[in-house]
Design a protein around this motif. Sequence first.
Motif, short mmCIF file in Angstrom:
data_model
loop_
_atom_site.label_atom_id
_atom_site.label_comp_id
_atom_site.label_asym_id
_atom_site.label_seq_id
_atom_site.Cartn_x
_atom_site.Cartn_y
_atom_site.Cartn_z
N SER A 26 -10.94 1.26 -8.19
CA SER A 26 -10.75 2.11 -7.03
C SER A 26 -11.81 1.82 -5.99
O SER A 26 -12.85 1.21 -6.26
CB SER A 26 -10.83 3.58 -7.45
OG SER A 26 -12.12 3.90 -7.90
N THR B 231 0.08 7.08 -1.53
CA THR B 231 -0.96 7.70 -2.37
C THR B 231 -2.26 6.91 -2.38
O THR B 231 -3.25 7.34 -2.97
CB THR B 231 -0.48 7.80 -3.82
OG1 THR B 231 -0.19 6.46 -4.29
CG2 THR B 231 0.76 8.67 -3.94
N GLY B 232 -2.25 5.70 -1.75
CA GLY B 232 -3.41 4.83 -1.81
C GLY B 232 -3.33 3.82 -2.95
O GLY B 232 -4.26 3.05 -3.17
N LEU C 156 -6.17 7.69 4.61
CA LEU C 156 -6.42 7.66 3.16
C LEU C 156 -7.93 7.60 2.90
O LEU C 156 -8.67 6.97 3.66
CB LEU C 156 -5.74 6.46 2.52
CG LEU C 156 -4.21 6.46 2.56
CD1 LEU C 156 -3.65 5.15 2.03
CD2 LEU C 156 -3.66 7.63 1.75
N THR C 157 -8.37 8.24 1.85
CA THR C 157 -9.80 8.25 1.52
C THR C 157 -10.11 7.45 0.26
O THR C 157 -11.27 7.21 -0.04
CB THR C 157 -10.31 9.69 1.33
OG1 THR C 157 -9.55 10.31 0.29
CG2 THR C 157 -10.18 10.48 2.62
N ARG C 158 -9.07 7.04 -0.47
CA ARG C 158 -9.28 6.33 -1.73
C ARG C 158 -8.12 5.38 -1.98
O ARG C 158 -6.96 5.74 -1.80
CB ARG C 158 -9.37 7.33 -2.87
CG ARG C 158 -9.57 6.72 -4.24
CD ARG C 158 -9.66 7.84 -5.31
NE ARG C 158 -9.78 7.29 -6.63
CZ ARG C 158 -8.75 6.98 -7.43
NH1 ARG C 158 -7.51 7.18 -7.02
NH2 ARG C 158 -8.96 6.48 -8.63
N LEU C 159 -8.45 4.15 -2.39
CA LEU C 159 -7.45 3.18 -2.83
C LEU C 159 -7.66 2.94 -4.32
O LEU C 159 -8.79 3.01 -4.82
CB LEU C 159 -7.59 1.87 -2.07
CG LEU C 159 -7.41 1.90 -0.56
CD1 LEU C 159 -7.51 0.50 0.01
CD2 LEU C 159 -6.10 2.55 -0.19
N ALA D 32 -4.87 1.65 5.52
CA ALA D 32 -5.26 2.86 4.78
C ALA D 32 -6.10 3.79 5.65
O ALA D 32 -5.87 5.01 5.68
CB ALA D 32 -6.04 2.48 3.52
N LEU E 30 0.86 -1.17 0.00
CA LEU E 30 0.00 0.00 0.00
C LEU E 30 0.90 1.22 0.00
O LEU E 30 1.64 1.44 0.96
CB LEU E 30 -0.91 0.01 1.23
CG LEU E 30 -1.81 1.25 1.38
CD1 LEU E 30 -2.79 1.36 0.22
CD2 LEU E 30 -2.55 1.20 2.71
#
Length: 157
Positions: free
Chosen positions: A153, A78-79, A112-115, A107, A75
């Motif tokens: 995503s 930046t995601g 983090l808000t997005r993978l 995450a 990970l």
Amino acid sequence: MRIRPLLPGEALTLLGVFRASVHGLAARDYTPAQLDAWAPRTVDADYEDQWIARIQANRPYVAEVEGVPAGFADLQPTGYIDQFFVAADYAGQGVGSMLMRHLLDTARAQGLTRLHSHVSLTAQPFFRRFGFVVEQVQYPVVRGVALENAVMSLQLN
């Protein structure tokens, strides 16, 4: 089964996990030529050096079953999930799910808000089960051979 950080000198062991995953699981979705381009069966010292550098840069988490590396995933800050592989011998035993839950927990802990990831045809159903959606289908060329995958995503709450 446990998840742990990469150990020093373990990169080439993960190359074996990668090859076992690609050749053992993705054969139903890709041709032999595509599999060999993606995960060459024989490699030279340059390939090994590039692999080691990539693994060291990615700093993956390793899933161990009875002391044996069965899968790995990274990970990035930046995601981005660059690599996510489970050896074919360990498929269907919860190794991938445990790795994905670990990535999701990590995450969220990192805010983090997005993978997002570039996901093979074989792995797309697995990523969908965790809520990932396809944003775009693409055909990257690896060693002169096109391989279909998708940018997927996941928005985290």
